[in-house]
Write an enzyme that holds these catalytic residues in place. Structure first.
Site, PDB file in Angstrom:
ATOM      1  N   CYS A 206       0.845  -1.191   0.000  1.00  0.00           N
ATOM      2  CA  CYS A 206       0.000   0.000   0.000  1.00  0.00           C
ATOM      3  C   CYS A 206       0.881   1.242   0.000  1.00  0.00           C
ATOM      4  O   CYS A 206       1.771   1.372   0.854  1.00  0.00           O
ATOM      5  CB  CYS A 206      -0.897  -0.022   1.242  1.00  0.00           C
ATOM      6  SG  CYS A 206      -1.831   1.516   1.488  1.00  0.00           S
ATOM      7  N   CYS A 209       0.306   3.209   3.634  1.00  0.00           N
ATOM      8  CA  CYS A 209       0.753   2.701   4.937  1.00  0.00           C
ATOM      9  C   CYS A 209       1.713   1.526   4.829  1.00  0.00           C
ATOM     10  O   CYS A 209       2.179   1.015   5.854  1.00  0.00           O
ATOM     11  CB  CYS A 209      -0.457   2.297   5.787  1.00  0.00           C
ATOM     12  SG  CYS A 209      -1.309   0.810   5.190  1.00  0.00           S
ATOM     13  N   ASP A 356      20.500  -6.755 -18.657  1.00  0.00           N
ATOM     14  CA  ASP A 356      20.377  -7.670 -17.526  1.00  0.00           C
ATOM     15  C   ASP A 356      19.346  -8.742 -17.878  1.00  0.00           C
ATOM     16  O   ASP A 356      18.162  -8.440 -18.045  1.00  0.00           O
ATOM     17  CB  ASP A 356      19.945  -6.887 -16.287  1.00  0.00           C
ATOM     18  CG  ASP A 356      19.763  -7.772 -15.063  1.00  0.00           C
ATOM     19  OD1 ASP A 356      20.021  -8.983 -15.155  1.00  0.00           O
ATOM     20  OD2 ASP A 356      19.346  -7.246 -14.015  1.00  0.00           O
TER      21      ASP A 356
END
Length: 445
Positions: A206, A209, A356
């Protein structure tokens, strides 16, 4: 228009004519030459166009092609960059090729590389942005997904009044506020069911948070009806919705968007997202469902996107792969095939591919071992890496051939035991293979 612009345009158009006439090229060099003469040439060339920009990690090329096909049902002149030349010089070459005398409304639907967007929007002013998705891709060029997202948000901010049509199922497109107004498209085709994404998936925290996101519906990877159980972060309300998947196989899909039924002639959930994105642009410009339907049904395969090539009776499907999420969606699509097939996997590591190649270890090659593929060929500049990945995935060594040279790969395809072949290739490997196939007469355009 100043003398420098006149000279730049004349030089660019002349070089474009020479390259197209005698060398079948000209997608980037004319733009590079014009930019060297006049670094602000885009400002002149793009004047008076309604510019729609398509950007994101996966799906840019096909989404752009579908959008163009739809808009051409409604508008007289729609310019685009069909070769996938999506960096600054390629965009300039696109405008140099314009033939639009007498057009009442001029559109330019441009696929633009994520890292190039801010450079291009210095000189052109898009009227609409379309963001497809952000996944980990070519980390040597783009970095992590949040770095990539900042690149395209900053690029869009140069045209702050242009709305962004975002993939609402992608949490990253709802992670930060933008100067540009946003509208969202996405999937609402299944009942809610509490679930979490696969552990090997990026972008699951998230942004408010940092709790792990939960889902009530997942289409693939981190896309779906997400929400945070720890705060109020959740998927925004969708402005354009796909509400039903009617049917889908490896070569087609039927679905419903905003109460209208549509079809596309390519398979896989990822391509349905491309069609949904293109339909979102069409709805923004007021195109009718009938014309959208006609545009989506256009069956000309786009360069390297389920492009079918006949090699001595072997029907080969050529597909560009460049990152784990895109590869896994292609593998899922291949799993829908009702027939036996052989597999060719071509891995290059040039700048345009990303140097890569560790990303191949995050792709679900193990799924191939469950498909009973009778013959697998590993090729390209990094054929050794590809062969090792396939061996570790469980492909029997007796079924696996390692062939570095692409001309030899083409010869080997003629001898595979199946009539159908899937060829998965990174970007420069697609270019090299198509060049060889053209030289041998298997591709004529």
């Amino acid at each position: 228009m100043g003398i420098r612009s006149h000279v730049a345009i004349a030089a660019g158009k002349t070089s474009q004519w020479v390259l197209k006439t005698f060398f079948k090229g000209g997608s980037s060099y004319p733009g590079k030459l014009a930019l060297k003469i006049d670094p602000k040439i885009l400002d002149t060339l793009a004047k008076d166009y309604e510019i729609v920009v398509v950007t994101g990690t996966n799906g840019k090329t096909l989404t752009t092609a579908l959008t163009v096909n739809i808009l051409r049902q409604e508008f007289d002149h729609v310019l685009t960059n069909p070769t996938g030349a999506n960096m600054e010089q390629g965009i300039v070459s696109t405008f140099l090729s314009a033939k639009n005398k007498g057009a009442k409304k001029k559109f330019a639907v441009l696929e633009i590389d994520e890292a190039s967007l801010s450079r291009v929007t210095k000189y052109i002013e898009p009227k609409l942005f379309l963001f497809t998705n952000i996944f980990r891709d070519q980390m040597d060029r783009y970095g992590e997904i949040y770095t990539t997202y900042k690149l395209i948000v900053d690029g869009a901010a140069a045209a702050p009044n242009a709305p962004i049509l975002c993939n609402g199922d992608s949490p990253i497109f709802n992670s930060v506020e933008t100067i540009n107004p946003r509208k969202y498209y996405g999937f609402n085709h299944m009942p809610d069911k509490e679930q979490m994404a696969h552990y090997n998936t990026d972008g699951l925290l998230c942004p408010k948070c940092h709790h792990i996101l939960h889902y009530k519906m997942i289409t693939y990877a981190n896309l779906g009806k997400y929400y945070c159980p720890n705060c109020n972060f959740h998927r925004p309300e969708l402005d354009i919705q796909l509400t039903k998947m009617v049917a889908m196989d490896n070569t087609s899909a039927d679905f419903v968007i905003d109460d209208a039924e549509y079809s596309i002639a390519v398979g896989g959930m990822y391509n349905v997202y491309n069609a949904l994105a293109a339909t979102s642009v069409a709805e923004y410009y007021g195109v009718s469902p009938e014309k959208i339907r006609a545009g989506l049904s256009y069956d000309e395969k786009v360069f390297g996107r389920q492009e079918t090539i006949n090699i001595e009776g072997k029907l080969c499907t050529l597909i560009l792969v460049k990152n784990p999420v895109g590869l896994n969606q292609v593998i899922d699509m291949m799993g829908l095939s009702p027939y036996s097939f052989s597999l060719v996997s071509l891995l290059n590591a040039n700048y345009a591919d990303g140097i890569d190649v560790s990303w191949i270890w995050d792709g679900d090659h193990e799924a191939f071992a469950q498909m009973n593929i009778p013959e697998v060929i590993a090729g390209g500049d990094r054929h050794t890496d590809m062969a090792l990945r396939l061996k570790v995935a469980g492909i029997p060594e007796d079924n696996l051939k390692e062939i570095p040279n692409l001309d030899d790969v083409i010869t080997a395809i003629k001898e595979v035991p199946t009539d159908r072949v899937y060829i998965l290739a990174t970007y420069t490997a697609v270019l090299q293979l198509r060049k060889s196939l053209t030289a041998q007469g298997y591709i004529t355009n």
